[in-house]
Design a protein around this motif. Structure first.
Motif: not given
Ligand SMILES: C=C1C[C@]23C[C@H]1CC[C@H]2[C@]1(C)CCC[C@@](C)(C(=O)O)[C@H]1[C@@H]3C(=O)O
Ligand SMILES: O=C(O)CCC(=O)C(=O)O
Ligand SMILES: [Fe+2]
Length: 380
Positions: A156-177
């Motif tokens: 299971l692979s997902f992206s982490y973005s260190a600069h898209q604050q305040p978005h939490k890209t990993v948290e959003e990935y799990f919620l959206n998918v």
């Protein structure tokens, strides 16, 4: 520009060609809960004799670097740590870090949620199915992506973005998918990726110091990283001597921070022989990848490694792949290029190399050379 699982980004890289890596129609399904009861394994998972795991893989004595002094700001400890990092990177490219500042509880939670995810029924996991050409999602082996030398693993692979604050890209990935029921999954892996990013930037300081370009050069380059988190799950296999969990390769990425569970199976190719790296729950295994080899103008080698499986128990590893922002141009600092050290690789963006590995070429031990040739061909 950010790379969000590669598919949602316009690349200004060379147009993709029809490639040997075209997505196969998935006729074979890798469902370990079924396969484990069959006396043989499908032929697509049997690797050629010269790549099959060898019976003996002596343990590699990997430098164990204590980061506590460096992380508490002790300049003498920082220089000592950078010296040890440089020594390892000139030898085989692997080292272990302890007292790294990542909470044991967080590591335990990350492993626990891996167990929960991979123990789900296949159809549940397939709700996050990796789509052709994408670098994120769930893959049960790579049936449909490759047609031979299939790895005995689920990922299971997902992206982490260190600069898209305040978005939490990993948290959003799990919620959206995967939905509301995976909110806690997302919170744990978001926190884990943030810890990995912080640790990676510290190691980039040590790498910069060891190469004589100072602590900030590479740290600044990766500050706004767009990295990949990969959960590797290797089901037990009734014929472990015939297959591989992950085939021989160098990571195309910049830096890998890996936590393996207690089972063991990571092997590195040093002095023309496969060696094992024994599990150490307090330590992360760190290695530089192809992109950092290019950034160091070839001074530090991306190292050949693989993962073997066993017939007794499943194995898990958490791999954080540090990657620069997609549009960052990978080019070594001036101090590493001179008449005695001419440029080893062309400038390229990380996005173009990532797309190359996802759409045109199965990453192996020659990826960067194949990529350099491909860039030359595409530019004609
Ligand atoms: C950018 C990446 C491609 C792979 C995942 C990350 C870094 C390691 C790469 C990989 C693990 C190298 C071996 C082959 C591969 C296909 C695999 O076995 O998973 C590679 C990953 C990938 O292309 O999905
Ligand atoms: O599982 C392991 O120990 C190694 C995995 C690996 O090399 C990778 O995912 O790139
Ligand atoms: Fe790897």
């Amino acid at each position: 520009m950010t790379v969000d699982c590669i598919a949602n980004v316009t690349s200004d890289g060379p147009p993709p060609r029809k490639d040997e890596n075209k997505e196969q129609q998935p006729s074979l399904v890798f469902d370990a809960s079924v396969l484990r009861y069959q006396s043989n394994i499908p032929k697509q998972f049997v690797w050629p004799d010269h790549e099959k795991p060898s019976a003996d893989a002596p343990e590699l004595q990997v430098p164990l670097i204590n980061l506590s002094g460096f992380l508490s700001g002790d300049p003498v400890a920082a220089w000592e740590a950078s010296r040890l990092v440089g020594e390892a990177c000139r030898k085989h490219g692997f080292f272990l870090v302890v007292n790294h500042g990542v909470k044991a509880r967080l590591i335990a939670d990350a492993h626990r949620y891996m167990d929960l995810f991979f123990d789900m029924p296949l159809h549940e996991k397939q709700r996050a199915q990796r789509k052709p050409g994408e670098s994120c999602g769930y893959a049960s082996s790579f049936t449909g992506r490759f047609s031979f030398k299939l790895p005995w693993k689920e990922t299971l692979s997902f992206s982490y973005s260190a600069h898209q604050q305040p978005h939490k890209t990993v948290e959003e990935y799990f919620l959206n998918v995967l939905g509301e029921g995976f909110r806690e999954f997302g919170r744990v892996y978001q926190e884990y990726c943030e810890a990995m990013s912080t640790l990676s930037l510290g190691i980039m300081e040590l790498l910069g110091m060891s190469l004589g370009v100072g602590p900030t050069h590479f740290r600044d380059f990766f500050e706004e990283n767009d990295s990949i988190m990969r959960l590797n799950y290797y089901p037990q296999c009734q014929k472990p001597e015939l297959t591989l969990g992950t085939g021989p390769h160098c990571d195309p990425t910049s830096l890998t921070i890996l936590h393996q569970d207690h089972v063991g199976g990571l092997q590195v190719f040093v002095d023309n022989k496969w060696h094992s790296i024994s599990p150490n729950p307090e330590a992360f295994v760190v290695n530089v990848g192809d992109t950092f080899m290019a950034l160091s103008n070839g001074q530090y080698k991306s190292c050949l490694h693989r993962a073997v499986v066993n017939s007794k128990t499943p194995r898990k590893s958490l791999a954080f792949f540090l990657c620069p922002r997609a549009d960052m141009v990978v080019s070594p600092p001036r101090g590493l290029v001179d008449s005695e050290h001419p440029r080893m690789y062309p400038d390229f963006t990380w996005l173009t190399l990532l797309e190359f590995t996802q759409k045109h070429y199965r990453a192996d031990m020659m990826t960067l050379d194949a990529f350099s040739n491909w860039l030359q061909q595409e530019s004609k």
